[in-house]
Design a protein around this motif. Structure first.
Motif, PDB file in Angstrom:
ATOM      1  N   GLU A  55    -108.120 -25.813 -22.126  1.00 18.63           N
ATOM      2  CA  GLU A  55    -107.303 -26.787 -21.754  1.00 18.63           C
ATOM      3  C   GLU A  55    -107.374 -26.742 -20.187  1.00 18.63           C
ATOM      4  O   GLU A  55    -107.166 -27.718 -19.526  1.00 18.63           O
ATOM      5  CB  GLU A  55    -106.068 -26.791 -22.333  1.00 18.63           C
ATOM      6  CG  GLU A  55    -105.342 -27.824 -22.185  1.00 18.63           C
ATOM      7  CD  GLU A  55    -104.093 -28.437 -23.152  1.00 18.63           C
ATOM      8  OE1 GLU A  55    -103.259 -29.024 -22.820  1.00 18.63           O
ATOM      9  OE2 GLU A  55    -104.142 -27.793 -24.300  1.00 18.63           O
ATOM     10  N   LYS A  56    -107.150 -25.460 -19.719  1.00 20.82           N
ATOM     11  CA  LYS A  56    -106.942 -25.231 -18.266  1.00 20.82           C
ATOM     12  C   LYS A  56    -108.472 -25.794 -17.411  1.00 20.82           C
ATOM     13  O   LYS A  56    -108.189 -26.411 -16.358  1.00 20.82           O
ATOM     14  CB  LYS A  56    -106.776 -24.036 -17.760  1.00 20.82           C
ATOM     15  CG  LYS A  56    -106.638 -23.665 -16.331  1.00 20.82           C
ATOM     16  CD  LYS A  56    -105.373 -24.354 -15.930  1.00 20.82           C
ATOM     17  CE  LYS A  56    -104.984 -23.956 -14.189  1.00 20.82           C
ATOM     18  NZ  LYS A  56    -104.106 -24.635 -13.726  1.00 20.82           N
ATOM     19  N   VAL A  57    -109.321 -25.784 -18.143  1.00 20.57           N
ATOM     20  CA  VAL A  57    -110.662 -25.989 -17.533  1.00 20.57           C
ATOM     21  C   VAL A  57    -110.531 -27.797 -17.386  1.00 20.57           C
ATOM     22  O   VAL A  57    -110.838 -28.190 -16.410  1.00 20.57           O
ATOM     23  CB  VAL A  57    -111.772 -25.787 -18.459  1.00 20.57           C
ATOM     24  CG1 VAL A  57    -113.162 -26.678 -18.144  1.00 20.57           C
ATOM     25  CG2 VAL A  57    -112.234 -24.226 -18.236  1.00 20.57           C
ATOM     26  N   GLY A  58    -110.037 -28.366 -18.403  1.00 21.39           N
ATOM     27  CA  GLY A  58    -109.927 -29.847 -18.609  1.00 21.39           C
ATOM     28  C   GLY A  58    -108.952 -30.157 -17.419  1.00 21.39           C
ATOM     29  O   GLY A  58    -109.116 -31.182 -16.721  1.00 21.39           O
ATOM     30  N   GLU A  59    -107.894 -29.449 -17.347  1.00 22.84           N
ATOM     31  CA  GLU A  59    -106.897 -29.985 -16.128  1.00 22.84           C
ATOM     32  C   GLU A  59    -107.534 -29.698 -14.833  1.00 22.84           C
ATOM     33  O   GLU A  59    -107.319 -30.563 -14.032  1.00 22.84           O
ATOM     34  CB  GLU A  59    -105.461 -28.767 -16.414  1.00 22.84           C
ATOM     35  CG  GLU A  59    -104.748 -29.022 -17.623  1.00 22.84           C
ATOM     36  CD  GLU A  59    -103.465 -28.259 -17.583  1.00 22.84           C
ATOM     37  OE1 GLU A  59    -103.124 -27.607 -16.554  1.00 22.84           O
ATOM     38  OE2 GLU A  59    -103.313 -27.916 -18.611  1.00 22.84           O
ATOM     39  N   LEU A  60    -108.232 -28.596 -14.498  1.00 27.74           N
ATOM     40  CA  LEU A  60    -109.092 -28.484 -13.308  1.00 27.74           C
ATOM     41  C   LEU A  60    -110.005 -29.546 -13.058  1.00 27.74           C
ATOM     42  O   LEU A  60    -109.986 -30.091 -11.827  1.00 27.74           O
ATOM     43  CB  LEU A  60    -109.535 -27.044 -13.181  1.00 27.74           C
ATOM     44  CG  LEU A  60    -108.604 -25.973 -13.235  1.00 27.74           C
ATOM     45  CD1 LEU A  60    -109.515 -24.692 -13.112  1.00 27.74           C
ATOM     46  CD2 LEU A  60    -107.661 -26.030 -11.915  1.00 27.74           C
ATOM     47  N   GLN A  61    -110.555 -30.193 -14.023  1.00 27.17           N
ATOM     48  CA  GLN A  61    -111.698 -31.241 -13.950  1.00 27.17           C
ATOM     49  C   GLN A  61    -110.913 -32.388 -13.545  1.00 27.17           C
ATOM     50  O   GLN A  61    -111.208 -33.044 -12.665  1.00 27.17           O
ATOM     51  CB  GLN A  61    -112.331 -31.379 -15.155  1.00 27.17           C
ATOM     52  CG  GLN A  61    -113.550 -30.361 -15.509  1.00 27.17           C
ATOM     53  CD  GLN A  61    -114.097 -30.655 -17.059  1.00 27.17           C
ATOM     54  OE1 GLN A  61    -113.328 -30.771 -18.094  1.00 27.17           O
ATOM     55  NE2 GLN A  61    -115.426 -30.658 -16.745  1.00 27.17           N
ATOM     56  N   PRO A  75    -114.593 -27.535 -30.695  1.00 31.89           N
ATOM     57  CA  PRO A  75    -113.445 -27.434 -30.295  1.00 31.89           C
ATOM     58  C   PRO A  75    -113.068 -27.452 -28.876  1.00 31.89           C
ATOM     59  O   PRO A  75    -112.010 -27.998 -28.461  1.00 31.89           O
ATOM     60  CB  PRO A  75    -112.821 -26.443 -31.135  1.00 31.89           C
ATOM     61  CG  PRO A  75    -114.157 -25.381 -31.130  1.00 31.89           C
ATOM     62  CD  PRO A  75    -115.202 -26.457 -31.323  1.00 31.89           C
ATOM     63  N   ASN A  76    -113.958 -26.796 -27.976  1.00 35.16           N
ATOM     64  CA  ASN A  76    -113.558 -26.938 -26.660  1.00 35.16           C
ATOM     65  C   ASN A  76    -113.796 -28.422 -25.967  1.00 35.16           C
ATOM     66  O   ASN A  76    -112.803 -28.434 -25.032  1.00 35.16           O
ATOM     67  CB  ASN A  76    -114.736 -25.854 -25.989  1.00 35.16           C
ATOM     68  CG  ASN A  76    -114.613 -24.440 -25.942  1.00 35.16           C
ATOM     69  OD1 ASN A  76    -113.802 -24.095 -26.802  1.00 35.16           O
ATOM     70  ND2 ASN A  76    -115.656 -23.665 -25.647  1.00 35.16           N
ATOM     71  N   ALA A  77    -114.501 -29.054 -26.492  1.00 38.78           N
ATOM     72  CA  ALA A  77    -114.590 -30.384 -25.946  1.00 38.78           C
ATOM     73  C   ALA A  77    -113.064 -30.998 -26.037  1.00 38.78           C
ATOM     74  O   ALA A  77    -112.708 -31.852 -25.252  1.00 38.78           O
ATOM     75  CB  ALA A  77    -115.725 -31.390 -26.918  1.00 38.78           C
ATOM     76  N   ALA A  78    -112.512 -30.859 -27.113  1.00 37.91           N
ATOM     77  CA  ALA A  78    -111.233 -31.519 -27.460  1.00 37.91           C
ATOM     78  C   ALA A  78    -110.133 -31.004 -26.652  1.00 37.91           C
ATOM     79  O   ALA A  78    -109.254 -31.557 -25.818  1.00 37.91           O
ATOM     80  CB  ALA A  78    -110.607 -31.269 -28.771  1.00 37.91           C
TER      81      ALA A  78
END
Length: 361
Positions: free
Chosen positions: A145-151, A178-181
């Motif tokens: 989720e942190k990856v997505g936040e950084l993106q 599940p990572n995609a979500a």
């Protein structure tokens, strides 16, 4: 008397022979029961959307396993984007007696029955990068989720003063992953209140061809001026998206993740705004250490000190690493400083001038 002696000797010889045969059979049975105590299975998901698995994960895991267990070996297969093929590879490892499998599931939602059956046979599974369903023994990944936040934050930064009025297109990862979500959720959290709105959203399925088709649909439905930035869940899809945008004469910020060398080159050239660097060596090293400890019946809490829940199981021992944003400004201090790439890997002839301008060395 002579005849009795011969018969007696033959009987004793036969008894010894039968005992020996029985012992040999018992040894074979014991060996099958104990399994292969020197092999670790490694199953990676694909090699089309991202080059990372063959270039980094596999060699790093193999090297760390060898460093921790000199007479151990890694039995490797790549699913090449097929869940059914990965299931066959998983079953083959179990049939070979492998007792520990590092599994990066192509479709993490489909693995519950595999992992459950494996556990019943004493086979331990380390979920790698993606949290496979089923009673896995450990999980190692990044805070996704942190990856997505950084993106999302990096996309807002790339937009600068234009962010508040920007419409964003989102090309997400495969819904079976599940990572995609987590990536999508984190990105939306970061974008909320910082951009005008998300005007088009679709799954690129981790396939560049599909991502290219989806951005084509977005361009057709929204028009060339209908969006001001594109979120791409990974670099492989970003490459296809950028190609389609260029062909349509559209120049907007596009970001991804995985920090492939081609993505770094696109960043240097100004075609891609950012990527997310997930240091593969610490990830691979942690997976190898967990696998070797499980193989040798050692404690894993020193490696996996956190816990996570999957849709099927609770309290799974886990290790979660921290990702980093890479932009043109910090390439030198991230992927080059960490030894992931040398400047020469990035600064090929086509990118030499851009590298000089970016101060890469």
């Amino acid at each position: 008397m002579m005849r009795r002696a011969v018969i007696g000797t033959a009987a004793v010889t036969m008894a010894i022979s039968m005992a020996a045969c029985g012992k040999a059979g018992d040894d074979k049975k014991d060996s099958a029961a104990s399994g292969d105590t020197k092999s670790i299975g490694l199953l990676l998901p694909e090699n089309a959307s991202s080059t990372r698995y063959e270039s980094f994960d596999k060699p790093f895991i193999e090297a760390k396993v060898k460093a921790l267990c000199g007479d151990c070996n890694v039995k490797y297969s790549n699913a090449e984007g097929s869940a059914s093929k990965q299931k066959q590879q998983f079953d083959t490892l179990i049939a070979q007696g492998v007792k520990v499998i590092i599994l990066d599931a192509f479709d993490a939602t489909s693995t519950a029955s595999w992992v459950k059956e494996a556990a019943a046979k004493g086979v331990k599974v380390v979920a790698y990068d993606r949290l496979a369903t089923g009673p896995v023994s450990a999980y190692v990944s990044f805070d996704n989720e942190k990856v997505g936040e950084l993106q999302g934050e990096a996309l807002v930064t790339a937009l600068g003063a234009k962010a508040a009025d920007a419409n964003v297109v989102m090309i997400n990862g495969d819904e079976a992953d599940p990572n995609a979500a987590y990536f999508k959720s984190g990105a939306k959290k970061a974008l909320e209140g910082k951009v005008k709105k998300v005007v088009y959203e679709a799954s690129g399925e981790w396939k560049p061809t599909v991502a290219g088709q989806k951005i084509g649909t977005a361009i057709t439905s929204l028009g060339k001026d209908g969006f001001q930035a594109v979120y791409s869940a990974n670099d492989g899809m970003a490459a296809a998206i950028i190609t389609q945008l260029k062909a349509a004469g559209i120049n907007v910020p596009v970001g991804g993740q995985d920090a492939g060398v081609d993505a770094i080159q696109r960043i240097v050239a100004g075609d891609q705004a950012y990527t997310i660097y997930k240091a593969y060596k610490p990830l691979a090293d942690s997976a190898a250490e967990l696998a070797v400890n499980l193989l040798q019946n050692k404690d894993i809490k020193s490696v996996a000190s956190a816990t996570v829940d999957s849709p099927t199981d609770k309290g799974i021992p886990a290790k979660l690493l921290s990702p980093k944003v890479v932009t043109k400004a910090n390439i030198q201090d991230t992927v080059i400083a960490d030894g992931l790439y040398k400047a020469a890997d990035i600064c090929t002839a086509d990118y030499a001038a851009a590298c000089t301008a970016a101060g890469l060395k």
